[in-house]
Write a protein that holds these residues in place. Structure first.
Motif, PDB file in Angstrom:
ATOM      1  N   ILE A 160       0.874  -1.170   0.000  1.00 50.86           N
ATOM      2  CA  ILE A 160       0.000   0.000   0.000  1.00 50.86           C
ATOM      3  C   ILE A 160       0.911   1.218   0.000  1.00 50.86           C
ATOM      4  O   ILE A 160       1.582   1.489   0.992  1.00 50.86           O
ATOM      5  CB  ILE A 160      -0.931   0.006   1.229  1.00 50.86           C
ATOM      6  N   LYS A 161       0.961   1.927  -1.116  1.00 48.03           N
ATOM      7  CA  LYS A 161       1.899   3.044  -1.275  1.00 48.03           C
ATOM      8  C   LYS A 161       1.172   4.364  -1.064  1.00 48.03           C
ATOM      9  O   LYS A 161       0.620   4.944  -1.982  1.00 48.03           O
ATOM     10  CB  LYS A 161       2.553   2.981  -2.647  1.00 48.03           C
ATOM     11  N   LEU A 162       1.195   4.833   0.160  1.00 48.69           N
ATOM     12  CA  LEU A 162       0.491   6.057   0.520  1.00 48.69           C
ATOM     13  C   LEU A 162       1.238   7.313   0.125  1.00 48.69           C
ATOM     14  O   LEU A 162       0.657   8.389   0.118  1.00 48.69           O
ATOM     15  CB  LEU A 162       0.186   6.051   2.014  1.00 48.69           C
ATOM     16  N   ASN A 163       2.505   7.205  -0.214  1.00 42.50           N
ATOM     17  CA  ASN A 163       3.271   8.360  -0.667  1.00 42.50           C
ATOM     18  C   ASN A 163       3.292   8.470  -2.190  1.00 42.50           C
ATOM     19  O   ASN A 163       3.984   9.309  -2.736  1.00 42.50           O
ATOM     20  CB  ASN A 163       4.711   8.304  -0.144  1.00 42.50           C
ATOM     21  N   ASP A 164       2.534   7.626  -2.865  1.00 42.87           N
ATOM     22  CA  ASP A 164       2.466   7.648  -4.321  1.00 42.87           C
ATOM     23  C   ASP A 164       1.864   8.977  -4.774  1.00 42.87           C
ATOM     24  O   ASP A 164       0.755   9.328  -4.362  1.00 42.87           O
ATOM     25  CB  ASP A 164       1.601   6.480  -4.797  1.00 42.87           C
ATOM     26  N   PRO A 165       2.547   9.756  -5.628  1.00 40.42           N
ATOM     27  CA  PRO A 165       2.038  11.062  -6.063  1.00 40.42           C
ATOM     28  C   PRO A 165       0.666  10.971  -6.735  1.00 40.42           C
ATOM     29  O   PRO A 165      -0.162  11.864  -6.594  1.00 40.42           O
ATOM     30  CB  PRO A 165       3.095  11.566  -7.052  1.00 40.42           C
ATOM     31  N   ASN A 166       0.398   9.894  -7.447  1.00 39.78           N
ATOM     32  CA  ASN A 166      -0.909   9.720  -8.091  1.00 39.78           C
ATOM     33  C   ASN A 166      -2.012   9.557  -7.046  1.00 39.78           C
ATOM     34  O   ASN A 166      -3.103  10.106  -7.187  1.00 39.78           O
ATOM     35  CB  ASN A 166      -0.900   8.522  -9.039  1.00 39.78           C
ATOM     36  N   LEU A 167      -1.720   8.811  -5.990  1.00 34.34           N
ATOM     37  CA  LEU A 167      -2.692   8.612  -4.920  1.00 34.34           C
ATOM     38  C   LEU A 167      -2.931   9.909  -4.167  1.00 34.34           C
ATOM     39  O   LEU A 167      -4.068  10.254  -3.840  1.00 34.34           O
ATOM     40  CB  LEU A 167      -2.212   7.514  -3.966  1.00 34.34           C
ATOM     41  N   VAL A 168      -1.861  10.655  -3.908  1.00 34.38           N
ATOM     42  CA  VAL A 168      -1.984  11.939  -3.214  1.00 34.38           C
ATOM     43  C   VAL A 168      -2.840  12.901  -4.035  1.00 34.38           C
ATOM     44  O   VAL A 168      -3.739  13.557  -3.515  1.00 34.38           O
ATOM     45  CB  VAL A 168      -0.589  12.544  -2.917  1.00 34.38           C
ATOM     46  N   ALA A 169      -2.601  12.960  -5.349  1.00 35.62           N
ATOM     47  CA  ALA A 169      -3.379  13.837  -6.226  1.00 35.62           C
ATOM     48  C   ALA A 169      -4.848  13.432  -6.235  1.00 35.62           C
ATOM     49  O   ALA A 169      -5.745  14.278  -6.188  1.00 35.62           O
ATOM     50  CB  ALA A 169      -2.805  13.816  -7.645  1.00 35.62           C
ATOM     51  N   MET A 170      -5.105  12.124  -6.276  1.00 36.57           N
ATOM     52  CA  MET A 170      -6.483  11.632  -6.277  1.00 36.57           C
ATOM     53  C   MET A 170      -7.170  12.008  -4.958  1.00 36.57           C
ATOM     54  O   MET A 170      -8.321  12.447  -4.948  1.00 36.57           O
ATOM     55  CB  MET A 170      -6.524  10.122  -6.483  1.00 36.57           C
ATOM     56  N   ALA A 171      -6.475  11.845  -3.843  1.00 35.96           N
ATOM     57  CA  ALA A 171      -7.047  12.180  -2.535  1.00 35.96           C
ATOM     58  C   ALA A 171      -7.362  13.668  -2.451  1.00 35.96           C
ATOM     59  O   ALA A 171      -8.415  14.055  -1.948  1.00 35.96           O
ATOM     60  CB  ALA A 171      -6.092  11.762  -1.419  1.00 35.96           C
TER      61      ALA A 171
END
Length: 111
Positions: A93-104
């Motif tokens: 689970i990659k919580l520091n992923d820039p794509n995930l951060v942008a989505m959040a």
């Protein structure tokens, strides 16, 4: 000679405890993923943080059962970046992923 196909990381927690983090066994991974699915239902940062802590507590059943059994001690031993690293190694689970951060950030902006 055996080949290791997983990452193993030694982390020092805020309380000085050193733990060796590696991918979870399937039993613990299953339990963690059930808890992680609740992240989509979190309606606040506090609710999302509770899901992250619950997931980390499940992982610690494998890494350090005494901390897994004492949520207050576990919360006092962790910071957010260490928790992110634990979940990354334990369950990918990659919580520091820039794509995930942008989505959040996009989701927060729409609420």
């Amino acid at each position: 000679m055996a080949t290791k196909v997983y990452e193993s990381v030694e982390l020092e927690l805020l309380d000085g405890t050193v733990v060796n983090i590696k991918p979870l066994n399937l039993k613990n991974l299953r339990e963690l993923m059930k808890e992680w699915s609740k992240a989509q239902e979190a309606t606040s940062e506090d609710g999302f943080l509770d899901v992250l802590i619950n997931c980390t507590q499940i992982a610690f059943k494998q890494y350090n059962p005494s901390l897994a059994g004492d949520r207050d001690a576990l919360e006092n031993a962790l910071d957010i970046q260490t928790m992110y690293k634990i979940l990354e190694v334990a369950a990918e689970i990659k919580l520091n992923d820039p794509n995930l951060v942008a989505m959040a950030q996009e989701l927060v902006g729409t609420n």
